[in-house]
Design a protein around this motif. Structure first.
Motif, mmCIF file in Angstrom:
data_model
loop_
_atom_site.group_PDB
_atom_site.id
_atom_site.type_symbol
_atom_site.label_atom_id
_atom_site.label_comp_id
_atom_site.label_asym_id
_atom_site.label_seq_id
_atom_site.Cartn_x
_atom_site.Cartn_y
_atom_site.Cartn_z
ATOM 1 N N CYS A 94 -10.242 -21.632 -37.428
ATOM 2 C CA CYS A 94 -9.384 -22.497 -38.249
ATOM 3 C C CYS A 94 -8.995 -23.783 -37.499
ATOM 4 O O CYS A 94 -7.825 -24.195 -37.494
ATOM 5 N N GLU A 101 -9.406 -15.082 -40.641
ATOM 6 C CA GLU A 101 -9.283 -16.470 -41.103
ATOM 7 C C GLU A 101 -8.662 -16.536 -42.494
ATOM 8 O O GLU A 101 -7.827 -17.410 -42.763
ATOM 9 N N TYR A 102 -9.050 -15.624 -43.381
ATOM 10 C CA TYR A 102 -8.437 -15.575 -44.709
ATOM 11 C C TYR A 102 -6.929 -15.335 -44.587
ATOM 12 O O TYR A 102 -6.109 -15.990 -45.250
ATOM 13 N N ARG A 130 -5.114 -18.497 -43.077
ATOM 14 C CA ARG A 130 -4.974 -19.603 -44.035
ATOM 15 C C ARG A 130 -3.917 -19.280 -45.087
ATOM 16 O O ARG A 130 -3.138 -20.153 -45.489
ATOM 17 N N THR A 176 -0.381 -19.611 -43.418
ATOM 18 C CA THR A 176 0.013 -20.970 -43.033
ATOM 19 C C THR A 176 0.158 -21.871 -44.259
ATOM 20 O O THR A 176 0.786 -22.944 -44.164
ATOM 21 N N GLN A 177 -0.382 -21.484 -45.399
ATOM 22 C CA GLN A 177 -0.267 -22.314 -46.610
ATOM 23 C C GLN A 177 0.928 -21.920 -47.455
ATOM 24 O O GLN A 177 1.212 -22.587 -48.461
#
Length: 229
Positions: A24, A220-221, A224, A227-228
Motif C-alpha cells: 500500500c 491489503e484489503y 485499505r 484507513t478509508q
C-alpha cells in the motif's frame, strides 16, 4: 534502556523480498518502524538483518542497523527468541543497560502504537516476564471438525456438540505482531507461552498473518478498508 528489535532476514521463500516488498505504497517494514517511533517508548529501534538492501531501507526509514545478523541465526530454522537474544547480547556488550525489549515483526502493517504502549505498561506494572499480542478465534474451537480420509466429518470434541456458542469458553491465539519481554527473560530462554506472560487482546480486524500471497492481498484489503473509514 528499552529497545525494539525487528527481525528481518533476506531469505524469505514464499514471498520473495517479503520484508521490504511494497505494501500500500511503502515497504511493509515501514509500518512496524513507524509504530515503534510513534509509541515514544524506545531508546533504539533496531532491525536485525543479514541483508544489506534491507539494512539500507531500514536506515532510510529511521531505524538503526548497528550489526549484521550472523549467518548461523539467519536460516529458516532460527526462532525469533534467538534473534532477539543475539541483539540484546550485542547491546550489553556495548555497555548499554537493556531492561526491556520488544520484538516487532516486520510484516505487521496493521500494528498500532497504542497497543505497544499498553503492553509495556502491563509488563512494567506486573511480575510478568512477557506481554504480547493475541486475538480471539472467530469461531469456537470446541466446535472444530476433523475430516477423515473419506471426507467424512468427525467433531474433535463431540461433548460440546449441543452446547450453545455463548456458553463456550473463548479461545485466543498469538496475533503475530509484537512481543515485549524483560531482557533477562530473553537472555535466559524463559518460555513465552506460559502463565508468566500477559496477552494483550487485539480486535480481529487488526490481525492478519502474512505467509502467502493470498495473505498479503487479504492484508491489503483490510488495510485499505481501515484507513478509508
Amino acid at each position: 534502556m528499552k529497545i525494539a528489535v525487528i527481525p528481518a532476514r533476506g531469505g524469505s521463500k514464499r514471498i520473495p523480498r517479503k520484508n521490504i516488498r511494497p505494501f500500500c505504497g511503502k515497504p511493509i517494514i515501514a509500518y512496524s518502524i513507524e509504530a515503534a517511533r510513534e509509541s515514544g517508548l524506545f531508546d533504539e529501534i533496531t532491525v536485525s538483518t543479514d541483508d544489506q538492501e534491507i539494512a539500507v531501507v531500514a536506515r532510510q526509514l529511521g531505524a538503526t542497523t548497528p550489526f549484521m545478523r550472523p549467518k548461523e541465526i539467519a536460516d529458516d530454522y532460527t526462532g525469533t527468541a534467538e534473534v532477539v537474544k543475539h541483539a540484546v547480547t550485542w547491546f550489553l556488550a556495548q555497555g548499554k543497560d537493556v531492561s526491556h525489549v520488544c520484538c516487532i515483526y516486520p510484516t505487521a502493517p496493521l500494528i498500532r502504537a497504542h497497543f505497544l504502549r499498553e503492553a509495556y505498561d502491563v509488563l512494567a506494572g506486573s511480575d510478568a516476564t512477557f506481554s504480547f499480542s493475541v486475538t480471539s478465534y472467530a469461531f469456537p474451537i470446541q466446535r472444530a471438525l476433523r475430516l477423515t480420509a473419506a471426507g467424512r466429518v468427525i467433531p474433535f470434541h463431540p461433548e460440546y456438540r449441543m452446547t450453545r456458542s455463548q456458553d463456550l469458553e473463548p479461545a485466543y491465539h498469538d496475533a503475530g505482531q509484537f512481543y515485549w519481554g524483560t531482557a533477562a527473560a530473553f537472555l535466559n530462554g524463559i518460555p513465552m507461552f506460559s502463565e508468566r506472560s500477559v496477552g494483550i487482546v487485539l480486535p480481529r480486524y487488526l490481525v492478519q498473518d502474512i505467509d502467502t500471497m493470498e495473505d498479503w492481498e487479504q492484508a491489503e484489503y483490510m488495510f485499505r478498508t481501515i484507513t478509508q473509514r
